[in-house]
Design an enzyme around this catalytic site. Sequence first.
Site, mmCIF file in Angstrom:
data_model
loop_
_atom_site.group_PDB
_atom_site.id
_atom_site.type_symbol
_atom_site.label_atom_id
_atom_site.label_comp_id
_atom_site.label_asym_id
_atom_site.label_seq_id
_atom_site.Cartn_x
_atom_site.Cartn_y
_atom_site.Cartn_z
ATOM 1 N N GLY A 57 80.899 64.050 63.976
ATOM 2 C CA GLY A 57 81.553 63.674 62.730
ATOM 3 C C GLY A 57 82.202 64.850 62.030
ATOM 4 N N TYR A 98 72.361 53.998 49.005
ATOM 5 C CA TYR A 98 72.578 55.110 49.938
ATOM 6 C C TYR A 98 71.786 56.340 49.483
ATOM 7 C CZ TYR A 98 74.974 59.115 52.029
ATOM 8 O OH TYR A 98 75.246 60.294 52.670
#
Length: 150
Positions: free
Chosen positions: A7, A130
């Site tokens: 990523g 989150y």
Amino acid sequence: MLTGGAGFLGSFVTEKLKARGCKDIFIPTEDKYDLTKAEAIERAFKDSRPDVVIHLAAKVGGIGANRENPGSFFYDNLMMGVQLMEQARQHGVEKFVALGTICAYPKFAPIPFKEEDLWNGYPEETNAPYGLAKKMLLVQSQAYRQPAVC
């Protein structure tokens, strides 16, 4: 093992690790290892037998995505981190590093952020699921460091 190594942030970490002489970096990519699934995590540990785990992988998105899918942001991030850390414990991994998030801080935390402010309130509502999932990894790591009573 470097989760999220392919990523945005992970690619920079991979580059720095290689520059420091790390030759055997295992990056479990999402297409081969769904890190929200226990069996995929077990397979990743069997395939790589890591001494160190750096956990950067996360399900992330903007405010809109967080508002539309709070449950999946919470579940996916919690399952990835909790199961990875538990497998690391079971496999005797020397070091487990988990990336946190600014989203774990209270909505009205003073700026600049300080570690001691982390528990002084509820995160901003749009990304609280989150942020709290990531915050639970801190709780888990602290629990694992405590000596067993029995």
